[in-house]
Design a protein around this motif. Structure first.
Motif, PDB file in Angstrom:
ATOM      1  N   ASP A  61       0.848  -1.188   0.000  1.00 50.59           N
ATOM      2  CA  ASP A  61       0.000   0.000   0.000  1.00 50.59           C
ATOM      3  C   ASP A  61       0.881   1.234   0.000  1.00 50.59           C
ATOM      4  OD1 ASP A  61      -2.634  -1.176   0.190  1.00 50.59           O
ATOM      5  OD2 ASP A  61      -2.091  -1.766   2.225  1.00 50.59           O
ATOM      6  N   VAL A  62       0.636   2.130  -0.953  1.00 52.13           N
ATOM      7  CA  VAL A  62       1.368   3.395  -1.036  1.00 52.13           C
ATOM      8  C   VAL A  62       0.344   4.510  -0.909  1.00 52.13           C
ATOM      9  CG1 VAL A  62       2.836   4.880  -2.452  1.00 52.13           C
ATOM     10  CG2 VAL A  62       3.125   2.392  -2.544  1.00 52.13           C
ATOM     11  N   GLU A  63       0.482   5.306   0.147  1.00 58.45           N
ATOM     12  CA  GLU A  63      -0.418   6.433   0.359  1.00 58.45           C
ATOM     13  C   GLU A  63       0.360   7.713   0.122  1.00 58.45           C
ATOM     14  OE1 GLU A  63      -2.812   8.637   3.956  1.00 58.45           O
ATOM     15  OE2 GLU A  63      -2.404   6.502   4.151  1.00 58.45           O
ATOM     16  N   LEU A  64      -0.141   8.547  -0.797  1.00 60.30           N
ATOM     17  CA  LEU A  64       0.533   9.789  -1.157  1.00 60.30           C
ATOM     18  C   LEU A  64      -0.285  10.979  -0.692  1.00 60.30           C
ATOM     19  CD1 LEU A  64       1.416   8.819  -4.829  1.00 60.30           C
ATOM     20  CD2 LEU A  64       2.977   8.828  -2.883  1.00 60.30           C
ATOM     21  N   ASP A  65       0.377  11.955  -0.089  1.00 58.88           N
ATOM     22  CA  ASP A  65      -0.250  13.207   0.285  1.00 58.88           C
ATOM     23  C   ASP A  65       0.664  14.304  -0.252  1.00 58.88           C
ATOM     24  OD1 ASP A  65      -1.675  15.286   1.368  1.00 58.88           O
ATOM     25  OD2 ASP A  65      -1.064  14.896   3.436  1.00 58.88           O
ATOM     26  N   LEU A 107       7.359   0.463 -11.608  1.00 57.79           N
ATOM     27  CA  LEU A 107       7.088  -0.899 -11.147  1.00 57.79           C
ATOM     28  C   LEU A 107       8.057  -1.901 -11.741  1.00 57.79           C
ATOM     29  CD1 LEU A 107       3.235  -0.950 -11.778  1.00 57.79           C
ATOM     30  CD2 LEU A 107       4.394  -0.540  -9.623  1.00 57.79           C
ATOM     31  N   PRO A 108       8.274  -3.033 -11.069  1.00 58.63           N
ATOM     32  CA  PRO A 108       9.003  -4.125 -11.713  1.00 58.63           C
ATOM     33  C   PRO A 108       8.125  -4.709 -12.825  1.00 58.63           C
ATOM     34  CG  PRO A 108       8.485  -4.670  -9.406  1.00 58.63           C
ATOM     35  CD  PRO A 108       7.915  -3.325  -9.698  1.00 58.63           C
ATOM     36  N   GLU A 109       8.753  -5.270 -13.835  1.00 56.73           N
ATOM     37  CA  GLU A 109       8.002  -5.872 -14.938  1.00 56.73           C
ATOM     38  C   GLU A 109       6.997  -6.890 -14.399  1.00 56.73           C
ATOM     39  OE1 GLU A 109       7.868  -5.117 -18.118  1.00 56.73           O
ATOM     40  OE2 GLU A 109       9.470  -3.643 -18.026  1.00 56.73           O
ATOM     41  N   GLY A 110       5.774  -6.843 -14.909  1.00 57.44           N
ATOM     42  CA  GLY A 110       4.745  -7.799 -14.532  1.00 57.44           C
ATOM     43  C   GLY A 110       3.905  -7.383 -13.343  1.00 57.44           C
ATOM     44  N   ALA A 111       4.333  -6.366 -12.598  1.00 57.60           N
ATOM     45  CA  ALA A 111       3.561  -5.913 -11.439  1.00 57.60           C
ATOM     46  C   ALA A 111       2.313  -5.181 -11.908  1.00 57.60           C
ATOM     47  CB  ALA A 111       4.414  -5.012 -10.558  1.00 57.60           C
ATOM     48  N   VAL A 112       1.354  -5.059 -11.011  1.00 53.63           N
ATOM     49  CA  VAL A 112       0.126  -4.329 -11.306  1.00 53.63           C
ATOM     50  C   VAL A 112      -0.034  -3.208 -10.292  1.00 53.63           C
ATOM     51  CG1 VAL A 112      -0.978  -6.360 -12.326  1.00 53.63           C
ATOM     52  CG2 VAL A 112      -1.344  -5.851  -9.915  1.00 53.63           C
ATOM     53  N   ALA A 113      -0.843  -2.201 -10.640  1.00 51.42           N
ATOM     54  CA  ALA A 113      -1.054  -1.070  -9.736  1.00 51.42           C
ATOM     55  C   ALA A 113      -2.506  -0.620  -9.809  1.00 51.42           C
ATOM     56  CB  ALA A 113      -0.136   0.091 -10.100  1.00 51.42           C
ATOM     57  N   ASN A 114      -3.138  -0.571  -8.658  1.00 49.05           N
ATOM     58  CA  ASN A 114      -4.500  -0.066  -8.563  1.00 49.05           C
ATOM     59  C   ASN A 114      -4.414   1.373  -8.080  1.00 49.05           C
ATOM     60  OD1 ASN A 114      -7.053   0.691  -7.578  1.00 49.05           O
ATOM     61  ND2 ASN A 114      -7.618  -1.420  -7.225  1.00 49.05           N
ATOM     62  N   PRO A 147      -2.184 -13.608 -10.169  1.00 47.93           N
ATOM     63  CA  PRO A 147      -1.506 -14.582  -9.302  1.00 47.93           C
ATOM     64  C   PRO A 147       0.014 -14.456  -9.406  1.00 47.93           C
ATOM     65  CG  PRO A 147      -3.229 -15.640 -10.591  1.00 47.93           C
ATOM     66  CD  PRO A 147      -3.083 -14.240 -11.114  1.00 47.93           C
ATOM     67  N   GLY A 148       0.682 -14.347  -8.253  1.00 44.88           N
ATOM     68  CA  GLY A 148       2.133 -14.295  -8.210  1.00 44.88           C
ATOM     69  C   GLY A 148       2.752 -12.961  -8.564  1.00 44.88           C
ATOM     70  N   ALA A 149       1.937 -11.958  -8.931  1.00 45.84           N
ATOM     71  CA  ALA A 149       2.482 -10.653  -9.320  1.00 45.84           C
ATOM     72  C   ALA A 149       2.341  -9.654  -8.173  1.00 45.84           C
ATOM     73  CB  ALA A 149       1.750 -10.120 -10.547  1.00 45.84           C
ATOM     74  N   LEU A 150       3.337  -8.800  -8.017  1.00 47.57           N
ATOM     75  CA  LEU A 150       3.265  -7.725  -7.045  1.00 47.57           C
ATOM     76  C   LEU A 150       2.087  -6.822  -7.387  1.00 47.57           C
ATOM     77  CD1 LEU A 150       4.419  -5.863  -4.787  1.00 47.57           C
ATOM     78  CD2 LEU A 150       5.775  -4.774  -6.597  1.00 47.57           C
ATOM     79  N   CYS A 151       1.336  -6.413  -6.365  1.00 44.44           N
ATOM     80  CA  CYS A 151       0.225  -5.486  -6.555  1.00 44.44           C
ATOM     81  C   CYS A 151       0.449  -4.275  -5.669  1.00 44.44           C
ATOM     82  CB  CYS A 151      -1.096  -6.167  -6.205  1.00 44.44           C
ATOM     83  SG  CYS A 151      -2.516  -5.057  -6.366  1.00 44.44           S
ATOM     84  N   LEU A 152       0.577  -3.097  -6.282  1.00 45.98           N
ATOM     85  CA  LEU A 152       0.653  -1.853  -5.534  1.00 45.98           C
ATOM     86  C   LEU A 152      -0.741  -1.250  -5.488  1.00 45.98           C
ATOM     87  CD1 LEU A 152       3.765  -1.959  -5.713  1.00 45.98           C
ATOM     88  CD2 LEU A 152       3.687   0.480  -6.135  1.00 45.98           C
TER      89      LEU A 152
END
Length: 184
Positions: A113-117, A127-134, A156-161
């Motif tokens: 979890d990345v919280e930006l203010d 991101l690293p290759e293959g990662a996802v970001a919501n 499955p198996g991928a980093l999720c930010l």
């Protein structure tokens, strides 16, 4: 999908079991309560399932590396290369820009979890290759949010930010590393 509906890992189940065992040693749970909750903890599928088991217990002491807060006062913030990524990262910046490069970082959590203010700066996340970001939880008053072909659904198996927060006068860019071309 809310975080409570996200699937848990074996490490998450084990951490909850340790918290239950600690509550038992303090006299907060009886032996039958402990056994019932441990069985449910080891079969839990979502964070919501685990939270239900510990919601009536005092919060555990925060573990080192669980939450890191970064607050540069007047400058830019950059993290890149070989750095340890916590489970939760909170970044507050009034005037500077933020660059978080996860492409070579050591990441031991499947979801970060990345919280930006941000007030007057923008953020760039690599991101690293293959990662996802919501980025659904991020809002910019006067800037754009760009995700440059980065998928948002967990895989499955991928980093999720999971990126949340806001920028008043800046935007957010999320992308993969640029390709390097070498000539001989």
């Amino acid at each position: 999908m809310s975080e409570l509906q996200m699937r848990v890992s074996d490490e998450d189940r084990e951490r909850t079991a340790q918290q239950l065992q600690h509550a038992f040693t303090e006299g907060r749970l009886t032996q039958p309560e402990l056994e019932d909750r441990l069985e449910l903890a080891f079969t839990a599928k979502t964070y919501g399932d685990l939270l239900e088991l510990i919601s009536d217990l005092p919060a555990a002491e925060p573990r080192v590396g669980e939450l890191v807060e970064l607050e540069p006062k007047n400058g830019n913030l950059k993290r890149s290369g070989d750095w340890a990524v916590p489970r939760r990262l909170r970044v507050s910046s009034k005037y500077g820009s933020v660059e978080l490069d996860f492409s070579e970082a050591v990441i031991t959590h499947p979801v970060v979890d990345v919280e930006l203010d941000l007030a007057y700066g923008s953020a760039k996340i690599i991101l690293p290759e293959g990662a996802v970001a919501n980025v659904d939880g991020f809002h910019s008053d006067w800037g754009a949010t760009k995700t440059s072909d980065v998928p948002s659904r967990p895989r499955p198996g991928a980093l999720c930010l999971v990126i949340s927060g806001r920028a008043k006068y800046g935007g957010l860019t999320v992308r993969y590393p640029r390709k390097r071309w070498f000539t001989h």
